[in-house]
Scaffold this active site. Structure first.
Site, PDB file in Angstrom:
ATOM      1  N   ASN A   1     -10.969  22.560 -32.323  1.00 55.08           N
ATOM      2  CA  ASN A   1     -11.368  23.434 -33.436  1.00 55.08           C
ATOM      3  C   ASN A   1     -10.303  24.526 -33.534  1.00 55.08           C
ATOM      4  OD1 ASN A   1     -12.498  25.216 -35.233  1.00 55.08           O
ATOM      5  ND2 ASN A   1     -14.221  25.802 -33.922  1.00 55.08           N
ATOM      6  N   TRP A   2      -9.454  24.390 -34.532  1.00 46.88           N
ATOM      7  CA  TRP A   2      -8.345  25.351 -34.661  1.00 46.88           C
ATOM      8  C   TRP A   2      -8.819  26.722 -35.150  1.00 46.88           C
ATOM      9  CZ3 TRP A   2      -4.028  22.009 -37.496  1.00 46.88           C
ATOM     10  CH2 TRP A   2      -3.515  21.080 -36.577  1.00 46.88           C
ATOM     11  N   LYS A   3     -10.056  26.778 -35.638  1.00 47.31           N
ATOM     12  CA  LYS A   3     -10.571  28.020 -36.245  1.00 47.31           C
ATOM     13  C   LYS A   3      -9.589  28.494 -37.335  1.00 47.31           C
ATOM     14  CE  LYS A   3     -13.102  28.823 -32.037  1.00 47.31           C
ATOM     15  NZ  LYS A   3     -13.791  29.755 -31.148  1.00 47.31           N
TER      16      LYS A   3
ATOM     17  N   HIS B   1     -21.329  26.522 -36.318  1.00 43.33           N
ATOM     18  CA  HIS B   1     -20.580  27.185 -35.251  1.00 43.33           C
ATOM     19  C   HIS B   1     -21.115  28.608 -35.105  1.00 43.33           C
ATOM     20  CE1 HIS B   1     -17.368  28.964 -32.906  1.00 43.33           C
ATOM     21  NE2 HIS B   1     -17.009  27.734 -32.575  1.00 43.33           N
TER      22      HIS B   1
ATOM     23  N   GLU C   1     -19.711  31.306 -34.748  1.00 41.91           N
ATOM     24  CA  GLU C   1     -18.987  32.305 -35.547  1.00 41.91           C
ATOM     25  C   GLU C   1     -19.507  32.334 -36.981  1.00 41.91           C
ATOM     26  OE1 GLU C   1     -15.115  30.858 -34.444  1.00 41.91           O
ATOM     27  OE2 GLU C   1     -15.459  31.597 -32.417  1.00 41.91           O
TER      28      GLU C   1
ATOM     29  N   GLU D   1     -22.314  25.213 -27.168  1.00 35.30           N
ATOM     30  CA  GLU D   1     -21.304  26.258 -27.001  1.00 35.30           C
ATOM     31  C   GLU D   1     -21.991  27.582 -26.694  1.00 35.30           C
ATOM     32  OE1 GLU D   1     -17.402  24.946 -29.117  1.00 35.30           O
ATOM     33  OE2 GLU D   1     -18.521  26.284 -30.417  1.00 35.30           O
TER      34      GLU D   1
ATOM     35  N   GLY E   1     -13.988  31.821 -26.244  1.00 33.94           N
ATOM     36  CA  GLY E   1     -12.821  32.687 -26.364  1.00 33.94           C
ATOM     37  C   GLY E   1     -12.766  33.801 -25.328  1.00 33.94           C
TER      38      GLY E   1
ATOM     39  N   SER F   1     -14.263  28.072 -23.744  1.00 37.06           N
ATOM     40  CA  SER F   1     -13.203  28.254 -22.744  1.00 37.06           C
ATOM     41  C   SER F   1     -12.943  27.004 -21.915  1.00 37.06           C
ATOM     42  CB  SER F   1     -13.517  29.449 -21.834  1.00 37.06           C
ATOM     43  OG  SER F   1     -13.585  30.645 -22.608  1.00 37.06           O
TER      44      SER F   1
ATOM     45  N   GLY G   1     -11.426  25.231 -28.488  1.00 36.56           N
ATOM     46  CA  GLY G   1     -10.834  26.215 -29.381  1.00 36.56           C
ATOM     47  C   GLY G   1      -9.395  26.491 -28.994  1.00 36.56           C
ATOM     48  N   GLY G   2      -9.183  27.584 -28.269  1.00 33.81           N
ATOM     49  CA  GLY G   2      -7.836  28.048 -27.918  1.00 33.81           C
ATOM     50  C   GLY G   2      -6.907  26.970 -27.371  1.00 33.81           C
TER      51      GLY G   2
HETATM   52  P1  13P Z   1     -12.571  28.451 -26.991  1.00 27.91           P
HETATM   53  O1  13P Z   1     -12.211  27.099 -26.411  1.00 27.91           O
HETATM   54  O2  13P Z   1     -11.394  29.190 -27.525  1.00 27.91           O
HETATM   55  O3  13P Z   1     -13.419  29.249 -26.058  1.00 27.91           O
HETATM   56  O4  13P Z   1     -13.478  28.158 -28.290  1.00 27.91           O
HETATM   57  C1  13P Z   1     -14.537  27.297 -28.174  1.00 27.91           C
HETATM   58  C2  13P Z   1     -15.060  27.027 -29.534  1.00 27.91           C
HETATM   59  O5  13P Z   1     -15.651  27.885 -30.156  1.00 27.91           O
HETATM   60  C3  13P Z   1     -14.828  25.711 -30.112  1.00 27.91           C
HETATM   61  O6  13P Z   1     -15.564  25.516 -31.273  1.00 27.91           O
END
Ligand code: 13P
Length: 247
Positions: free
Chosen positions: A9-11, A94, A96, A165, A171, A209, A230-231
């Site tokens: 997930n590149w966000k 998600h 967010e 999640e 993050g 993470s 994510g990251g």
């Molecule tokens: P991180 O891997 O950056 O913690 O993000 C997880 C995430 O929200 C994937 O959708």
């Protein structure tokens, strides 16, 4: 055992040039993956992913989808539009989006239903905040979030992907321990088992993470069927190491 699924997930990150070098580095480093792989990019870059990933073992998806079919919904992207050019997945709910865009369990369920109707697999995110975990509400929260989707999509529930999640792990570098994650995944599996005859068919991904160092121990848990990253999905070597941890 189900083939695992590793989804990035590149966000709200990326750019034409950066995406191209990232995807090329991923494709170059990919031997014969033992898992399914997907990349979920911001909407303007989906066509770029379609072109870059054509004929490769990597699928692609969006990070959201509208609950509406079509019409006067400025800024929204419909499931039909995604399907039009071959989108495989759509992340829905998600944390967010729940947190910053006020998405409710009912809206998330409607989005999942709309995606399914068009043949796009929803990746339904659930997870508790730190406050909810500390109050002992984790199980109740994730079950409520998943129940809304089960209620809305009925027997199609076996077609979705679930992502657990924990909000406090996203993050932050604070990963759930394999045992903490497994405990919640088992709860979600049991809930799916009450709704479908084939609960093992549903991939339950862990996200929060997840990285090259902790992926193997998380993925070794019996009910962790993959990861939503994510990251670490923005760095080809890290993402490739997570994929390799599925072997
Ligand atoms: P991180 O891997 O950056 O913690 O993000 C997880 C995430 O929200 C994937 O959708």
């Amino acid at each position: 055992m189900t083939r695992k699924l590793i989804a990035g997930n590149w966000k709200m990150n990326g750019g034409l040039a950066a995406n191209e070098s990232l995807v090329k580095a991923m494709l170059e480093g990919l031997a014969s993956p033992a898992c399914g792989i997907a990349l979920c990019a911001p909407a303007p870059y989906l066509a770029q992913l379609q072109a870059l990933l054509k004929g490769s073992p990597i699928d692609w998806g969006s990070q959201d989808v509208s609950a509406h079919e079509q019409g006067a919904y400025t800024g929204e992207v419909s499931a039909a539009m995604l399907r039009d050019f071959g989108c495989r997945y759509a992340i829905v709910g998600h944390s967010e989006r729940r947190q910053y865009h006020g998405e409710t369990d009912e809206l998330v369920a409607a989005k999942a239903q709309r995606a399914l109707a068009l043949g796009v697999t929803p990746i339904v995110c659930v997870g508790e905040t730190l406050q909810q975990r500390e109050a002992g509400e984790t199980e109740q929260v994730v079950k409520r979030q998943l129940a809304a989707v089960i209620h809305t999509v009925g027997h199609c529930i076996s077609e979705i992907v679930v992502a657990y999640e924990p909000v406090w792990a996203i993050g932050t570098g604070k990963t759930a321990t394999p045992e903490q994650a497994q405990q919640v995944h088992a709860v979600l599996r049991a809930q799916l088992a009450a709704a479908t005859t084939n609960p093992k068919r549903v991939h339950i991904l862990y996200g929060g993470s997840m990285n090259a160092a902790n992926a193997a121990s998380l993925l070794a848990q019996p009910d962790i069927d993959g990861g939503l990253i994510g990251g670490a999905s923005l760095k080809a070597p890290d993402f490739l190491q997570i994929i390799a941890a599925c072997a």
